[in-house]
Every structure is written in structure tokens, then in C-alpha cells.
Write an enzyme that holds these catalytic residues in place. Structure first.
Site, PDB file in Angstrom:
ATOM      1  N   CYS A 114      -0.808  -9.441  33.208  1.00  0.00           N
ATOM      2  CA  CYS A 114      -1.494 -10.330  34.162  1.00  0.00           C
ATOM      3  C   CYS A 114      -0.972 -11.770  34.109  1.00  0.00           C
ATOM      4  O   CYS A 114      -1.209 -12.557  35.026  1.00  0.00           O
ATOM      5  CB  CYS A 114      -2.998 -10.318  33.924  1.00  0.00           C
ATOM      6  SG  CYS A 114      -3.707  -8.684  34.138  1.00  0.00           S
ATOM      7  N   HIS A 252      -5.876 -16.691  37.539  1.00  0.00           N
ATOM      8  CA  HIS A 252      -5.765 -15.234  37.585  1.00  0.00           C
ATOM      9  C   HIS A 252      -7.155 -14.681  37.879  1.00  0.00           C
ATOM     10  O   HIS A 252      -8.154 -15.155  37.341  1.00  0.00           O
ATOM     11  CB  HIS A 252      -5.243 -14.706  36.249  1.00  0.00           C
ATOM     12  CG  HIS A 252      -5.353 -13.226  36.115  1.00  0.00           C
ATOM     13  ND1 HIS A 252      -4.906 -12.367  37.100  1.00  0.00           N
ATOM     14  CD2 HIS A 252      -5.880 -12.434  35.142  1.00  0.00           C
ATOM     15  CE1 HIS A 252      -5.143 -11.125  36.721  1.00  0.00           C
ATOM     16  NE2 HIS A 252      -5.733 -11.135  35.540  1.00  0.00           N
ATOM     17  N   ASN A 282      -8.716  -7.096  40.528  1.00  0.00           N
ATOM     18  CA  ASN A 282      -7.718  -7.613  39.583  1.00  0.00           C
ATOM     19  C   ASN A 282      -6.365  -6.964  39.881  1.00  0.00           C
ATOM     20  O   ASN A 282      -6.147  -5.807  39.556  1.00  0.00           O
ATOM     21  CB  ASN A 282      -8.164  -7.312  38.149  1.00  0.00           C
ATOM     22  CG  ASN A 282      -7.211  -7.882  37.108  1.00  0.00           C
ATOM     23  OD1 ASN A 282      -6.089  -8.279  37.424  1.00  0.00           O
ATOM     24  ND2 ASN A 282      -7.652  -7.900  35.867  1.00  0.00           N
TER      25      ASN A 282
HETATM   26  O1  UT7 Z   1      -6.620  -9.172  33.692  1.00  0.00           O
HETATM   27  C1  UT7 Z   1      -6.452  -8.908  32.348  1.00  0.00           C
HETATM   28  C2  UT7 Z   1      -7.517  -9.511  31.551  1.00  0.00           C
HETATM   29  N1  UT7 Z   1      -8.732  -8.766  31.715  1.00  0.00           N
HETATM   30  C3  UT7 Z   1      -9.894  -9.384  31.598  1.00  0.00           C
HETATM   31  O2  UT7 Z   1      -9.916 -10.572  31.445  1.00  0.00           O
HETATM   32  C4  UT7 Z   1     -11.144  -8.543  31.616  1.00  0.00           C
HETATM   33  C5  UT7 Z   1     -12.093  -9.049  30.582  1.00  0.00           C
HETATM   34  N2  UT7 Z   1     -13.338  -8.313  30.476  1.00  0.00           N
HETATM   35  C6  UT7 Z   1     -14.256  -8.251  31.458  1.00  0.00           C
HETATM   36  O3  UT7 Z   1     -14.036  -8.760  32.538  1.00  0.00           O
HETATM   37  C7  UT7 Z   1     -15.600  -7.625  31.144  1.00  0.00           C
HETATM   38  O4  UT7 Z   1     -15.695  -7.384  29.772  1.00  0.00           O
HETATM   39  C8  UT7 Z   1     -15.859  -6.282  31.916  1.00  0.00           C
HETATM   40  C9  UT7 Z   1     -16.080  -6.571  33.402  1.00  0.00           C
HETATM   41  C10 UT7 Z   1     -14.682  -5.363  31.738  1.00  0.00           C
HETATM   42  C11 UT7 Z   1     -17.105  -5.603  31.374  1.00  0.00           C
HETATM   43  O5  UT7 Z   1     -18.232  -6.471  31.418  1.00  0.00           O
HETATM   44  P1  UT7 Z   1     -19.165  -6.650  30.128  1.00  0.00           P
HETATM   45  O6  UT7 Z   1     -20.266  -7.523  30.537  1.00  0.00           O
HETATM   46  O7  UT7 Z   1     -18.307  -7.109  28.991  1.00  0.00           O
HETATM   47  O8  UT7 Z   1     -19.722  -5.193  29.919  1.00  0.00           O
HETATM   48  P2  UT7 Z   1     -19.560  -4.228  28.664  1.00  0.00           P
HETATM   49  O9  UT7 Z   1     -18.165  -3.731  28.554  1.00  0.00           O
HETATM   50  O10 UT7 Z   1     -20.174  -4.845  27.463  1.00  0.00           O
HETATM   51  O11 UT7 Z   1     -20.475  -3.039  29.115  1.00  0.00           O
HETATM   52  C12 UT7 Z   1     -21.903  -3.191  29.228  1.00  0.00           C
HETATM   53  C13 UT7 Z   1     -22.518  -1.857  29.584  1.00  0.00           C
HETATM   54  C14 UT7 Z   1     -22.088  -0.735  28.644  1.00  0.00           C
HETATM   55  O12 UT7 Z   1     -23.204   0.102  28.454  1.00  0.00           O
HETATM   56  P3  UT7 Z   1     -24.070   0.005  27.101  1.00  0.00           P
HETATM   57  O13 UT7 Z   1     -23.099   0.271  25.988  1.00  0.00           O
HETATM   58  O14 UT7 Z   1     -24.620  -1.396  27.091  1.00  0.00           O
HETATM   59  O15 UT7 Z   1     -25.113   1.065  27.298  1.00  0.00           O
HETATM   60  C15 UT7 Z   1     -21.043   0.014  29.435  1.00  0.00           C
HETATM   61  O16 UT7 Z   1     -20.949   1.370  29.074  1.00  0.00           O
HETATM   62  O17 UT7 Z   1     -22.090  -1.446  30.891  1.00  0.00           O
HETATM   63  C16 UT7 Z   1     -21.554  -0.124  30.842  1.00  0.00           C
HETATM   64  N3  UT7 Z   1     -20.512   0.004  31.845  1.00  0.00           N
HETATM   65  C17 UT7 Z   1     -20.763   0.277  33.133  1.00  0.00           C
HETATM   66  N4  UT7 Z   1     -21.905   0.537  33.799  1.00  0.00           N
HETATM   67  C18 UT7 Z   1     -21.816   0.768  35.116  1.00  0.00           C
HETATM   68  C19 UT7 Z   1     -19.178  -0.188  31.683  1.00  0.00           C
HETATM   69  N5  UT7 Z   1     -18.556  -0.029  32.860  1.00  0.00           N
HETATM   70  C20 UT7 Z   1     -19.511   0.268  33.775  1.00  0.00           C
HETATM   71  C21 UT7 Z   1     -19.481   0.518  35.151  1.00  0.00           C
HETATM   72  N6  UT7 Z   1     -20.648   0.764  35.780  1.00  0.00           N
HETATM   73  N7  UT7 Z   1     -18.340   0.522  35.870  1.00  0.00           N
END
Ligand code: UT7
Length: 325
Positions: A114, A252, A282
Site C-alpha cells: 500500500c 492512503h 482499499n
Molecule cells: O492498507 C494496508 C493497511 N491496512 C490497514 O491499515 C488496515 C488496518 N486495520 C483496520 O482497518 C481494522 O482493524 C479493520 C477494519 C480490519 C477491523 O476493524 P477492528 O475494529 O479492528 O475490528 P476487529 O478486527 O477487532 O474485529 C472486531 C469484531 C471481531 O469479532 P469479536 O472477536 O469481537 O467477536 C471480528 O470477528 O468484528 C468481527 N468481524 C466482523 N464482523 C462483521 C471482523 N470482520 C467482520 C466483518 N463483518 N466483515
């Protein structure tokens, strides 16, 4: 007088097919509400199965050439930032070179995920400043849909396809400092100790397949917020300027919460930030040049504006560029 690289043209390409959050609700266990709240994405463009990164790069490149008002025969270099090339080799850059009728000159791809476009811009800028090239077509192009695991809801809702391009030209700038036009500095980093928090499950010399994206989202998020805050500080301090001097932040587009956090750190209102994450998703290396071209064509970014680019991606890699458009 000093030699500066100036952007004289921009272009972009997005595939026709739009995939909405409602479409994704039918594919994996997710909701529109979750995707919008956690990432800011509402829809994204997805390439057709027979459409390659090279095809998208050619379209964006052609538009940038037209916007610069130059003939392809005057371009002496092509650099493409991509993680999803058409072939392991040759590069996407040589495909673009041949398709656009650009004469023999330097042409190669850069892989910094990225952060790829910022890396490519920096490399092109250095070729120009060293006098080794006069006009370079710099492209960020990705078919991220080809390396997404469409059963993995944690990544498939985030990534998307597209391409953005700029023509970078050598220019004798009479005005000293950041008041003059051109790229004033680029700042590039990587920390390989964090390489396994964002990676693919394969590659040519390991599994023989491209593999799928694996991401520890929370970890990457944490580094993104911190490294982006640090790099924008470093960039401003390097020039002895403040965020009030910046006309547009062109970040980005990975997550609206990361973008807002960087803007807050800079004390910049969101009105001065180019945001495309809601409709582009993204697009990895394509996201900054896509956002730039959209900002220019919407009449937001104007000639003479001071722009700050910043990005973070797999590696981890991260970087910034400060330029007067
Ligand atoms: O471009 C390269 C660089 N990339 C980035 O900068 C991305 C960086 N990371 C992020 O943008 C965020 O971490 C995400 C958008 C990927 C995820 O957001 P988050 O607030 O960190 O969520 P999380 O991964 O902690 O997940 C929270 C909950 C989990 O459930 P539990 O364990 O709390 O029960 C996940 O299993 O959300 C669940 N989850 C979803 N639920 C519905 C994960 N993906 C999904 C989904 N729909 N698509």
C-alpha cells in the site's frame, strides 16, 4: 534555480463493476453497518475476471498522458507500483510502455504494497533530480480482488481494484523552498519485523501460487495510527512548516478511522482531506493516485496547492511525500 519533479498530469481508472456492502452481506457473515462503522467503506470497484492490473494501469496511464498534454514519445520512464502484477515477470511497466507507444527507456515495477505509490514517486523523483530521466509515468495499479480470500470476512470487505497515474516532469524551479512547485521531500520506511501481520499466504518461490491476503487488522491499525502520526510530524518538521501550510492531505485509503486520526493529529479539518475510501475501498498502491486524480478533477486540488501524501502497508512499509502541485 533547482531541478524539481513536478506533476503535470493525472489519470485514473476504476473497473465498471461495483460491489456494495449489501452484495457482501450475501457472500459472507457481515453487515453494512459493521463495514461502514469499522472502515468507512460503502462500495468498491472490482475488475472482471479477464481484466488485469496491466489493463487498468494502461487506462490510467493513458489518461495521465492526455492530461499532461504530451506525446508518449517524450516519456523516458515508466514505474508501476503493484502487488498484483499480471505475470511474475515481465513487469506491468513494460506492458504499459508498449501499449502506450512509449519509446525504450527505464521501466520496472515496485513492490511496497500500500506504500508502493509513495515509494515509486520517490524513486522517479530521484531519477529526475539525478538527471537520468526527464519525464516518468508513475502508476499505482492493483487487482486486490485476485488475492482476496472471498470467504474471509475480515479482509474481503476491505480491498478493491483500480489504478491511478501521474506524469512526473523535470522542471527548473526559480522559487526556493516549499513555495516553489514540485516534490520537496519523500520519507520512506520499512520494518521487516512486522512482516507477518500483513502478508499473503503464498508466492512464486514458496507455494508457487500468489496466495491470499492475511491480516491481523487490529495490530496493523495500531501501527498505522502511530506511524502515520510520526511521519506527518517528521515531514512538516523537515521543512519547518505547520499543518496550516498544507492545502490538502491525500492519504492512503485503508480505513476512515486511520485517516481521521491522522487529520486530528495534524489539527486539519476533514474538509482539507481527500477521502475516497467510502466509494473506492482499499486499492493498495492505487489509492493515493486515484484520490489525487479525483481531487483534481473535482476542482478541489488546484495548481499551486501544497499536498501531503502518506501511506502504510505490508512489510510493514510506510512513507510520505510533500509536494506543491
Ligand atoms: O492498507 C494496508 C493497511 N491496512 C490497514 O491499515 C488496515 C488496518 N486495520 C483496520 O482497518 C481494522 O482493524 C479493520 C477494519 C480490519 C477491523 O476493524 P477492528 O475494529 O479492528 O475490528 P476487529 O478486527 O477487532 O474485529 C472486531 C469484531 C471481531 O469479532 P469479536 O472477536 O469481537 O467477536 C471480528 O470477528 O468484528 C468481527 N468481524 C466482523 N464482523 C462483521 C471482523 N470482520 C467482520 C466483518 N463483518 N466483515
Amino acid at each position: 534555480m533547482s531541478i524539481k519533479s513536478i506533476i503535470t498530469g493525472t489519470g485514473s481508472y476504476l473497473p465498471e463493476k461495483i460491489l456494495t456492502n449489501a452484495d457482501l452481506e450475501k457472500m459472507v457473515d457481515t453487515t453494512d453497518e459493521w463495514i461502514v462503522q469499522r472502515s468507512g467503506i460503502q462500495q468498491r470497484h472490482i475488475a472482471s475476471p479477464d481484466q488485469t492490473t496491466g489493463d487498468m494501469a494502461i487506462n490510467a496511464g493513458r489518461m495521465a498522458v492526455q492530461s499532461a498534454g504530451i506525446d508518449p514519445s517524450h516519456i523516458d520512464g515508466v514505474i508501476v507500483a503493484t502487488t498484483t502484477p499480471d505475470n511474475t515477470f515481465p513487469s506491468v511497466a513494460v506492458k504499459v510502455q508498449a501499449a502506450l507507444g512509449i519509446p525504450p527507456g527505464l521501466a520496472f515495477d515496485i513492490q511496497a504494497v500500500c506504500t508502493g505509490f509513495v515509494y515509486a514517486l520517490s524513486v522517479a523523483d530521484n531519477f529526475i533530480k539525478a538527471g537520468q530521466a526527464k519525464r516518468i509515468l508513475v502508476i499505482g495499479a492493483e487487482k486486490m480482488s485476485s488475492i482476496v480470500n472471498w470467504q474471509d470476512r475480515t479482509t474481503c470487505v476491505l480491498f478493491a481494484d483500480g489504478a491511478g497515474a501521474v506524469i512526473l516532469e523535470s522542471h527548473d524551479e526559480p522559487t526556493p523552498g516549499v513555495a516553489g512547485r514540485g516534490i520537496h521531500s519523500t520519507h520512506l520506511y520499512a520494518n521487516g519485523h512486522h512482516r507477518d501481520i500483513l502478508m499473503t499466504s503464498g508466492g512464486p518461490s514458496s507455494t508457487g501460487k500468489a496466495g491470499h491476503i492475511l491480516m491481523e487488522g487490529k495490530e496493523v491499525f495500531k501501527y498505522a495510527v502511530n506511524y502515520m502520526a510520526d511521519i506527518v510530524d517528521e515531514t512538516l518538521a523537515y521543512h519547518g512548516i505547520t499543518s496550516a501550510d498544507i492545502d490538502w492531505l491525500v492519504p492512503h485509503q485503508a480505513n476512515i478511522r486511520i485517516i481521521e486520526s491522522t487529520a486530528k493529529k495534524l489539527d486539519m479539518p476533514m474538509e482539507r482531506v481527500i477521502v475516497t475510501i467510502d466509494h473506492h475501498g482499499n486499492t493498495s498502491a492505487a489509492s493515493i493516485p486515484l484520490a489525487l486524480d479525483e481531487g483534481v478533477r473535482a476542482g478541489k486540488i488546484k495548481r499551486g496547492d501544497l499536498l501531503l501524501f502518506e501511506a502504510l502497508g505490508g512489510g510493514l512499509t510506510w512513507g510520505s511525500a510533500l509536494l506543491r502541485f
